[in-house]
Design an enzyme around this catalytic site. Sequence first.
Site, PDB file in Angstrom:
ATOM      1  N   ASP A  11       0.876  -1.175   0.000  1.00 22.58           N
ATOM      2  CA  ASP A  11       0.000   0.000   0.000  1.00 22.58           C
ATOM      3  C   ASP A  11       0.908   1.218   0.000  1.00 22.58           C
ATOM      4  O   ASP A  11       1.728   1.378   0.916  1.00 22.58           O
ATOM      5  CB  ASP A  11      -0.891   0.014   1.247  1.00 22.58           C
ATOM      6  CG  ASP A  11      -1.960  -1.061   1.203  1.00 22.58           C
ATOM      7  OD1 ASP A  11      -2.397  -1.410   0.096  1.00 22.58           O
ATOM      8  OD2 ASP A  11      -2.360  -1.544   2.273  1.00 22.58           O
ATOM      9  N   ASP A 130     -13.632  -3.575  -1.697  1.00 21.17           N
ATOM     10  CA  ASP A 130     -13.492  -3.353  -0.255  1.00 21.17           C
ATOM     11  C   ASP A 130     -14.899  -3.316   0.330  1.00 21.17           C
ATOM     12  O   ASP A 130     -15.738  -2.530  -0.129  1.00 21.17           O
ATOM     13  CB  ASP A 130     -12.796  -2.017   0.033  1.00 21.17           C
ATOM     14  CG  ASP A 130     -11.409  -1.930  -0.586  1.00 21.17           C
ATOM     15  OD1 ASP A 130     -10.753  -2.981  -0.725  1.00 21.17           O
ATOM     16  OD2 ASP A 130     -10.975  -0.807  -0.930  1.00 21.17           O
TER      17      ASP A 130
END
Length: 250
Positions: A11, A130
């Site tokens: 990330d 998500d």
Amino acid sequence: MLKKRIIPCLDIKNGRTVKGVNFVNIRDAGDPVELAKSYAEVGADELVFLDITATNEGRKTFVELVKQIAQNIDIPFTVGGGISTVEDVAPLLQNGADKVTVNSSAVKRPDLIKELVAAYGTQCITVAIDAKNIDGQWFVHTHGGSKPTDKLLFYWACEVEQRGAGEILFTSMDHDGTKNGFAISTLKQLSNKVKIPIIASGGAGTMHHFKEVFKETTIDAALAASIFHFGEIAIPDLKSYLKKENIAIR
């Protein structure tokens, strides 16, 4: 039987690797190029790079950083963050990405999935989803998990498959960074709804959690970040453990 994949995730925020818990409380996890290089060397099967603030900041993925990482690895490399048009993908593929992943832009305009598949092929397009459990229903969130939508996880996953995506990267926001294990029951349901490969993300904390997700669901790959970044689990040790548990691993 297809062998299972172990995938570290980078990330990226401001050019650095970061990691949070439940998509917040972000902390620094190191230099992405060095991390990527080390993962390729120790036997990671693939690498995922997510520019987590590109959408919120209204910009494109850091192409130069993608190029630097690609030059240092020899494993499949998926890149996501800020991709909203067919034209956004070419620079990433030209600079070493093997696949791209889209999330917020696909939720906003689902036709984008078909357009990307038409331009680059199913095998090149991963859709990241998500989702968070709210009152017993899994709702899709966008913009790095910060914006709830009215889309339900299972309906959206089926639509993603119908529109031609080659793979789904599902992250349980409730499990993300907790190290309490993957969202097993949800992943079981998801596996029953779609036939395309699923990468499970969110909750890995022990080697047992990987064994559990591979034994109890039919998902194709497990993704993790902090346990790899901070040296809590070494990929060679994890693969050795899974092989002893009779899990077909690459």
